[in-house]
Design an enzyme around this catalytic site. Structure first.
Site, short mmCIF file in Angstrom:
data_model
loop_
_atom_site.label_atom_id
_atom_site.label_comp_id
_atom_site.label_asym_id
_atom_site.label_seq_id
_atom_site.Cartn_x
_atom_site.Cartn_y
_atom_site.Cartn_z
N THR A 71 0.84 -1.21 0.00
CA THR A 71 0.00 0.00 0.00
C THR A 71 0.87 1.26 0.00
OG1 THR A 71 -1.75 -1.18 1.18
CG2 THR A 71 -1.82 1.22 1.28
N GLN A 181 0.60 -9.79 -5.18
CA GLN A 181 0.14 -11.19 -5.19
C GLN A 181 1.02 -12.09 -6.05
OE1 GLN A 181 -2.27 -12.68 -3.47
NE2 GLN A 181 -3.19 -10.87 -2.54
N SER A 201 4.88 -6.96 -1.27
CA SER A 201 4.42 -7.07 0.11
C SER A 201 4.94 -8.38 0.71
CB SER A 201 2.88 -7.07 0.11
OG SER A 201 2.40 -7.28 1.41
N CYS A 326 -9.25 -6.36 2.69
CA CYS A 326 -9.51 -4.99 3.14
C CYS A 326 -10.98 -4.66 2.97
CB CYS A 326 -8.69 -3.99 2.35
SG CYS A 326 -7.16 -4.63 1.77
#
Ligand code: PLP
Length: 386
Positions: A71, A181, A201, A326
């Site tokens: 993010t 991902q 991430s 989320c």
């Protein structure tokens, strides 16, 4: 309890956790305080991690900026690349897949609302496949940033980043690829594919939460989005999260070694679960592009059976989800399935199942039984009500 929500997050690999603990309790130095051995040790660990991250995605270690996750990296790439024309005559134009993660979409919509940029949606079909001709036309019309994710977090589609990168390079358009991902699951070639910014991430690849990286192509400069001690070339100030960075680096190193074999085994289990569910649940639909999807992804719809009813029945035994982490818990239909133009009964009956390297054959058999039993009980109850 069976965990099948690997798109939301993954358990930390115990080898990664062990190393993190060492950098929290023993080698706990500040990587910017290098007047002593503690700082030197931390700095060395950070640079070793940059090497592991860069190697996994085909970049150079100097291009790695550590962040608190994808993010933040996405925000940095989008907000940091705005040209901010004070006359407002040349609005930034950002092209996105309408099924990007909210980190991309909400950042773009925020700046669009402020009147700084305009957002252009790229065309997708009902399986979420990208129309490359439309993409080329949009690039030709002149845009300031192109955002195409490497793999989607709901339907699991894998996008041809090599082809997208070629078009972006042809029209000299900076290209942000959200690979949260994809990294550690499919090969990514940052340099070769002409990606400008790549977000990563750690918690999606068996690393810790709250840590990630943005890879920034040599020669491109981003404005920082927050300010402080000038760490990481002034692009991302703030004391480095050494244990988190080490965790990300080690997770990347292990993925480099084990990804190919792990993903093959995961795909075989996913295919088995898919066949079991198709056989047991009449009318079941598999969403997304089944010819190009993540090995661990199985996104299904049981038409006319609300996903909330299935979740309510299975949740004490099985961890699956109705959509992105989320967004689940928020009572709005998935923006991904809406963008594909799927009918309401398919959207309402959608379930995201995510397998990972710790998923076992037994869990697959059991999960198929739990989901199909829930579906038939709900169908029976609905039939009795009518
Ligand atoms: N992009 C995608 C495709 C994701 O799946 C996620 C996580 O859900 C993110 C971005 C955000 O990543 P992070 O949790 O590291 O901020």
């Amino acid at each position: 309890m069976i965990y099948l929500d690997y798109h939301a997050t993954t358990p930390v690999d115990s080898r990664v956790a062990e190393l993190i603990l060492h950098y929290m309790t023993v080698a706990f130095g500040n990587a910017s305080s290098t007047d002593h051995k503690y700082g030197d040790e931390a700095e060395e660990a950070v640079s070793k991690s940059a090497t592991h991250v860069a190697k996994l995605v085909g970049a150079s270690p100097q291009e790695v900026i550590f962040t608190s996750g994808a993010t933040e990296g996405i925000n940095l790439a989008i907000q940091g690349s705005l040209s901010f024309d004070p006359t407002n005559r040349n609005l930034d134009r950002i092209a996105v897949l309408p099924i990007e993660h909210k980190a991309v979409l909400d950042t773009c919509h925020f700046i669009a609302k402020k009147g700084i940029a305009q957002v252009i949606n790229l065309q997708l079909d009902s399986k979420g496949r990208l129309n490359l001709d439309d993409l080329e036309k949009v690039c030709q019309s002149g845009i300031s940033l192109l955002c195409v994710m490497a793999a989607n977090n709901e339907i699991g589609n894998i996008y041809s980043i090599k082809e997208v990168g070629k078009i972006a390079q042809k029209y000299e358009i900076p290209f942000l690829c959200d690979a949260a991902q994809a990294v550690g699951k499919i090969p990514i070639k940052f340099e070769e594919w002409g990606i400008t910014y790549l977000s990563i991430s750690a918690h999606k690849l068996y690393g810790p939460k709250g840590t990630g990286a943005l890879i920034i192509r040599k020669g491109y400069h981003l404005q920082p989005i927050f300010f402080g001690g000038g760490h990481q070339k002034g692009i991302r100030s703030g004391t480095l999260n050494v244990p988190g960075i080490v965790g990300l680096g080690e997770a990347c190193r292990l993925r480099q070694l084990e990804m190919e074999a792990d993903e093959k085994a995961i795909a075989a289990k996913r295919d088995k679960l898919q066949s079991l569910l198709i056989n047991k649940i009449p009318g079941l639909i598999v969403n997304g592009d089944t010819t190009a999807r993540l090995a661990g992804n199985l996104h299904i719809s049981i038409p006319d059976i609300p996903n909330s009813a299935v979740i309510a029945r299975v949740r004490s035994k099985l961890a699956i989800s109705t959509g992105a982490a989320c967004s689940s818990g928020v009572e709005t239909p998935s923006h991904v399935l809406q963008a594909l133009g799927l009918p309401d009964n398919i959207i309402d009956g959608a379930l995201r199942i995510g397998l990972g390297k710790f998923t076992t054959e037994r869990e697959i058999d059991r999960a198929a039984e739990i989901i199909s039993n829930a579906a038939s009980q709900i169908r029976q109850a609905m039939y009795l009500e009518v």
